[in-house]
Design a protein around this motif. Structure first.
Motif, PDB file in Angstrom:
ATOM      1  N   MET A   1       0.849  -1.176   0.000  1.00  0.00           N
ATOM      2  CA  MET A   1       0.000   0.000   0.000  1.00  0.00           C
ATOM      3  C   MET A   1       0.893   1.238   0.000  1.00  0.00           C
ATOM      4  N   GLU A  28      -7.766   6.201   2.631  1.00  0.00           N
ATOM      5  CA  GLU A  28      -7.925   4.765   2.867  1.00  0.00           C
ATOM      6  C   GLU A  28      -8.975   4.170   1.936  1.00  0.00           C
ATOM      7  N   GLY A  31      -7.449   3.231  -1.132  1.00  0.00           N
ATOM      8  CA  GLY A  31      -6.390   2.231  -1.027  1.00  0.00           C
ATOM      9  C   GLY A  31      -5.022   2.776  -0.655  1.00  0.00           C
ATOM     10  N   ASP A  33      -2.469   4.617   2.411  1.00  0.00           N
ATOM     11  CA  ASP A  33      -2.201   4.945   3.799  1.00  0.00           C
ATOM     12  C   ASP A  33      -1.826   6.424   3.798  1.00  0.00           C
TER      13      ASP A  33
END
Length: 173
Positions: A1, A28, A31, A33
């Motif tokens: 990620m 988030e 997808g 962080d």
């Protein structure tokens, strides 16, 4: 990620923690962080010691990130927040991909003239009350050093908001 660092003047909002928490949730959802300037480990230092600690922590957060997304809307005047400008330049210098967003993509002189008082000058350019010409008239919407740091990094400066940028990044892969 992939990790995104969110740069912008939102840290100065009275509800900054809530606004940035919502921004992280949005990242988030796409997808990613997300990190914000509030994610650094700041202790109970005071005054300049605290400022220095915030600076160092934000540098570490940018270094940990893959992508930087910057709010490039005018802040306290006609131009990008100076802390955000630094973060864009620092990220560019570190080889990070930088994206920016704004809600007004008129040329920089048009934006400046809509925000501060100017007069005509013999040069043909407008001049501000402090004696500086508005001669950065190349079609860019933010300072050319910032706009081209964003573009040269492989990112984009888009008309829209954080969600607009996240959708773009998702399509780019």
């Amino acid at each position: 990620m992939k990790t995104i660092y969110l740069a912008g003047p939102e840290v100065f909002l009275p509800n900054a923690l809530e606004v940035l928490a919502d921004a992280k949730k949005l990242c988030e959802k796409f997808g990613f962080d997300a990190l914000t300037p509030f994610d650094g480990a700041v202790t109970d230092q005071v005054k300049l010691a605290k400022a220095n600690q915030i600076f160092k922590e934000n540098i570490l957060l940018i270094q940990r990130s893959d992508i930087i997304i910057a709010n490039c809307n005018p802040f306290r005047g006609a131009c990008v927040d100076d802390g955000t400008a630094f973060e864009i330049g620092y990220a560019y210098g570190k080889g990070k991909r930088v994206f920016g967003y704004l809600k007004d993509n008129r040329s920089l002189p048009e934006i400046v003239m809509s925000k501060i008082s100017t007069n005509q000058h013999d040069s043909g350019y407008a001049i501000d009350q402090e004696g500086y010409l508005l001669n950065e008239d190349f079609g860019n919407s933010i300072n050319l050093m910032l706009e081209f740091s964003i573009l040269d990094s492989g990112g984009s400066l888009v008309l829209g908001n954080l969600e607009t940028v996240l959708k773009l990044i998702q399509t780019l892969g």
